[in-house]
Motif scaffolding. Structure first.
Motif, PDB file in Angstrom:
ATOM      1  N   ASN A 167      -6.125   8.969   2.528  1.00 52.80           N
ATOM      2  CA  ASN A 167      -6.456   9.640   3.785  1.00 52.80           C
ATOM      3  C   ASN A 167      -7.218  10.952   3.550  1.00 52.80           C
ATOM      4  N   LYS A 200     -10.390  -0.970  11.866  1.00 45.89           N
ATOM      5  CA  LYS A 200      -9.391  -0.598  12.870  1.00 45.89           C
ATOM      6  C   LYS A 200     -10.069  -0.638  14.223  1.00 45.89           C
ATOM      7  N   LYS A 207       0.935   5.503   0.131  1.00 43.16           N
ATOM      8  CA  LYS A 207       0.146   6.678   0.459  1.00 43.16           C
ATOM      9  C   LYS A 207       0.189   7.628  -0.736  1.00 43.16           C
ATOM     10  N   GLU A 217      -8.080   3.587  -0.942  1.00 40.04           N
ATOM     11  CA  GLU A 217      -8.595   3.736   0.416  1.00 40.04           C
ATOM     12  C   GLU A 217      -8.913   5.198   0.707  1.00 40.04           C
ATOM     13  N   ASN A 238     -11.850  -1.366   5.737  1.00 39.88           N
ATOM     14  CA  ASN A 238     -10.681  -1.490   6.599  1.00 39.88           C
ATOM     15  C   ASN A 238     -11.216  -1.393   8.031  1.00 39.88           C
ATOM     16  N   LYS A 286       0.873  -1.184   0.000  1.00 38.60           N
ATOM     17  CA  LYS A 286       0.000   0.000   0.000  1.00 38.60           C
ATOM     18  C   LYS A 286       0.897   1.217   0.000  1.00 38.60           C
ATOM     19  N   ASP A 288     -12.008   3.723   5.253  1.00 39.00           N
ATOM     20  CA  ASP A 288     -11.262   3.677   6.515  1.00 39.00           C
ATOM     21  C   ASP A 288     -11.891   4.714   7.451  1.00 39.00           C
ATOM     22  N   GLU A 289     -11.448   5.974   7.361  1.00 44.27           N
ATOM     23  CA  GLU A 289     -11.863   7.034   8.287  1.00 44.27           C
ATOM     24  C   GLU A 289     -13.382   7.145   8.498  1.00 44.27           C
ATOM     25  N   ASP A 315      -3.657   4.672  -0.580  1.00 42.95           N
ATOM     26  CA  ASP A 315      -4.444   5.243   0.522  1.00 42.95           C
ATOM     27  C   ASP A 315      -4.294   6.759   0.490  1.00 42.95           C
TER      28      ASP A 315
HETATM   29 MG    MG Z   1      -6.159   4.443   5.782  1.00 44.89          MG
END
Ligand code: MG
Ligand code: OSB
Length: 368
Positions: free
Chosen positions: A190, A262, A163, A213, A260, A161, A238-239, A188
């Motif tokens: 973000n 977490k 960024k 992502e 994802n 992965k 994710d977030e 990813d």
């Molecule tokens: Mg992430």
């Protein structure tokens, strides 16, 4: 479970190499650990919040406040037959999932020891070996990124992965694909993009990424659904996912095809298992994300990754990628096939190194 006392500690640990995302660069982690003592058993949890409120609004400071003033008083001296009880008790507190997860997960550690089970088994895990990927941050140059990928592929990791952010995306992916045409690859963001970047994000399609992502807003679902209709690369959230309800709503409107999970972001093992269930019922693959955890959070991630819906390699990788010396014994290691062998001893399966933790501690507070 009779809880005698709880201790909060902040430790500071320098990363072996800086980690950079679209929201900034981290060089030293500030990690809040939660230690729970019940009879002769001890459980550990880790707050996975970033140092600054960029990934989410939580920080080590907000977690300390919520734990000290609410979660710990709501736990000490109260009956608790299973860790899920505290998850239910914490529900009236809005958000602060990383603070909640740290305490709840420590209770799972104790519950596993009480039942003489490895944590993986108490959670309902089925895998004895988990597939691992790596997350590689933004580097100072594309050449450095390519060298890093080379090293991780050689080490056996099953997917890479990288960024991305505006200005470090299409050209970088182009270079990665030119050098590694077949490596399982994902990106990813973000939350670095908006719907106005749709045409640009469509360019990612030609790299055959496993997924992109969290391209859009940290709290968005609707725009992700719109974007997913425009691009062929699967979106992984994710977030945006903080609960099983969010997961259900996201999948219902087509905001993504992969989630994802977490532990900190969703509030601990109880909620993470619920998100996993929502996805599994809909045949949506999940994988375990990471937050640059110390060995304690890493051990929890290893156990979580053994549930049957975790069919994609996660961001759970070897301790030594992050730390010169981890705070658990043994540290987390990865096989030449890019897997972690899941410990089958009672509890966490890794022993916290108390001496090392004490040495790294910058503050602590004990609650009786
Ligand atoms: Mg992430
Ligand atoms: O978005 O997955 C993320 C690290 C810090 C904050 C957010 C993220 C990450 C990672 C690293 O990608 C995962 C890891 O290796 O622990």
């Amino acid at each position: 479970m009779n809880i005698d006392h709880i201790e909060l500690r902040e430790i500071q640990m320098p990363l072996v190499h800086f980690f950079e995302t679209s929201f900034g660069r981290t060089t030293t982690r500030r990690i809040v650990l939660v230690r729970v003592d019940a009879g002769d058993l001890t459980g550990w949890g880790e707050v996975t919040a970033g140092e600054a409120p960029f990934y989410s609004y939580e920080t080590p400071e907000t977690a300390w406040h919520i734990l000290r003033d609410f979660l710990i008083p709501w736990t000490l001296g109260k009956s608790c037959s299973a860790p899920g009880d505290v998850a239910a008790r914490f529900r009236p507190i809005r958000g602060h999932n990383m603070a909640k997860a740290a305490l709840e997960n420590a209770l799972w550690d104790i519950a596993a020891q009480q039942q003489n089970l490895p944590l993986t088994k108490l959670l309902g895990g089925t895998l004895a070996e988990i597939p691992c990927g790596v997350s590689i941050g933004i580097q100072n140059s594309v050449e450095e990124l390519l060298e890093k990928i080379e090293r991780e592929v050689a080490a056996g990791y099953q997917r890479i992965k990288v960024k991305v952010k505006p200005g470090w995306d299409v050209e970088v992916l182009e270079a990665v694909r030119a050098r590694f045409p077949r490596v399982p690859l994902m990106a990813d963001a973000n939350s670095a993009y908006s719907l106005a970047d749709t045409a640009h994000l469509k360019e990612f399609d030609r790299f055959f990424l496993m997924m992109i992502e969290q391209p859009l807003g940290w709290d968005d679902l609707l725009d992700h659904a719109k974007l997913q209709r425009e691009i062929s690369t699967p979106i992984c959230l994710d977030e945006s996912i903080h609960s099983a309800d969010h997961a259900r709503q996201a999948l219902q409107i087509g905001a993504g095809k992969i989630i994802n999970i977490k532990l900190g972001r969703v509030g601990g093992f109880t909620a993470a298992r619920e998100v996993h269930e929502v996805c599994r019922a809909r045949h949506v693959p999940v994988w375990c994300g990471g937050m640059l955890e110390s060995g304690i959070g890493r051990a929890h991630n290893v156990a979580m990754s053994t549930l049957p819906g975790f069919t994609l390699p996660g961001d759970v990788s070897a301790s030594r990628r992050y730390w010169a010396e981890d705070i658990i014994e043994p540290e987390v290691t990865v096989s030449a096939q890019g897997t972690i062998h899941v410990p089958q001893t009672a509890g966490l399966g890794y022993t916290p190194d108390l001496e090392r933790i004490e040495k790294l501690t910058v503050r602590k507070e004990r609650f009786d």
